[in-house]
Enzyme design. Structure first.
Site, PDB file in Angstrom:
ATOM      1  N   ASP A   1       9.444  10.530  -4.945  1.00 24.33           N
ATOM      2  CA  ASP A   1       9.108  11.901  -4.540  1.00 24.33           C
ATOM      3  C   ASP A   1      10.254  12.540  -3.764  1.00 24.33           C
ATOM      4  OD1 ASP A   1       8.629  10.041  -2.487  1.00 24.33           O
ATOM      5  OD2 ASP A   1       7.173  11.327  -1.498  1.00 24.33           O
TER       6      ASP A   1
ATOM      7  N   GLU B   1       6.706   8.564  -0.448  1.00 29.27           N
ATOM      8  CA  GLU B   1       7.436   8.222   0.788  1.00 29.27           C
ATOM      9  C   GLU B   1       7.511   9.389   1.762  1.00 29.27           C
ATOM     10  OE1 GLU B   1      10.929   7.612   3.445  1.00 29.27           O
ATOM     11  OE2 GLU B   1      10.601   9.216   2.000  1.00 29.27           O
TER      12      GLU B   1
HETATM   13 ZN   LIG Z   1      14.227   9.443   1.331  1.00 27.88          ZN
END
Ligand SMILES: [Zn+2]
Length: 284
Positions: free
Chosen positions: A84, A148
């Site tokens: 992401d 993340e």
């Molecule tokens: Zn990163």
């Protein structure tokens, strides 16, 4: 095999191709939507000859766990990167954020640095090793994870996988100006909402102002000391108020401040987030 020969296995053309391929797949978080990027990584690694598993988190989100098998005389080496990216923001881009233009010796686009470029390097390194047909003593494992930038949804799902096996080291190519970082603080995100009572703005005494309550709370937080143990590399504790929103109309006493405004929850504001921790130790 000498270090120089090993490095020659990683082809720059592969790094560029994989990075462009990933940047052209939008995986902005929120909301994430990493499925397509995960499928891209899975397809590339499968073609290279790795054993690949696509771990689905929802209809639109997924992570990848892949493995280049070894003689298993030693524990594996885990390469980890996230799929992401952060949003594109409101400023005008000099190159379109999802075109991955190659210009001035750089790839331009959202996530080229953090961290689709890093992920591309991991994939190119695995390709080089697989093509060289070197029998490694420990498995090379690649975990390309979702989420993340938000809640580490992918890493949380991948870490307990029984077939992950023992690993001797984890390499995470987050952008670091090519410096090696060997320690990282954890982060604790606290979401705070103050609840008040609405009233007409001309009669504030009839309401309870949630923004004023939040101001008091933030001021108190600033004065508080938190217990912590000093880390020999990372030092002490830090905290920071990073987003806040409140109120609904200029003539109404606000009954809520700091409420989360994600798509799955009502309201349009942003959460008041306190981030505690964060920071890396650079090895000199
Ligand atoms: Zn990163």
């Amino acid at each position: 095999m000498a270090k120089k020969d090993l490095l020659s296995l990683v082809k720059e053309t592969d790094v560029v191709r994989f990075c462009q391929g990933l940047v052209r797949i939008k995986s902005v978080n929120p909301p994430g939507d990493e499925l397509q990027a995960a499928e891209y990584v899975a397809a590339v690694l499968k073609k290279i000859g790795l054993e690949v598993e696509l771990i689905k988190h929802s209809a639109t989100r997924a992570s990848v766990l892949a493995r280049l098998k070894s003689s298993r005389k030693r524990p594996g080496l885990l390469y980890n990167g996230h799929l992401d990216t952060v949003p594109i923001g409101s400023e005008k881009w000099t190159h379109k954020p999802f075109d991955a233009d190659l210009s001035e010796g750089k790839i331009w686009g959202r996530g080229t640095s953090d961290m689709k470029g890093g992920l591309a390097v991991l994939m190119a390194a695995a390709k080089g090793l697989a093509e060289a047909r070197i029998l490694l003593q420990g498995d090379l494992i690649i975990a390309a994870t979702a989420g993340e930038e938000e809640d580490s949804l992918g890493a949380t799902a991948v870490a307990p996988q029984p077939d992950l096996g023992p690993v001797q080291a984890i390499v995470i190519p987050e952008p670091s100006y090519n410096a090696l970082y060997v320690a990282e603080k954890g982060a604790f995100w606290l979401e705070i909402t103050t609840q008040g009572k609405t009233a007409h703005g001309s009669m504030p005494e009839l309401g309870r102002n949630a923004i004023m309550m939040m101001m008091t709370l933030i001021s108190e937080l600033g004065k508080m000391t938190f217990p912590y143990k000093e880390h020999h590399l990372l030092g002490g504790f830090t905290h920071s108020i990073n987003t806040i929103a409140g109120g609904m109309k200029t003539n109404v006493v606000p009954d809520q401040c700091g409420h989360c405004g994600y798509a799955d929850r009502p309201w349009t504001g942003s959460p008041c987030y306190l981030e505690a921790g964060r920071g890396s130790y650079r090895r000199s």
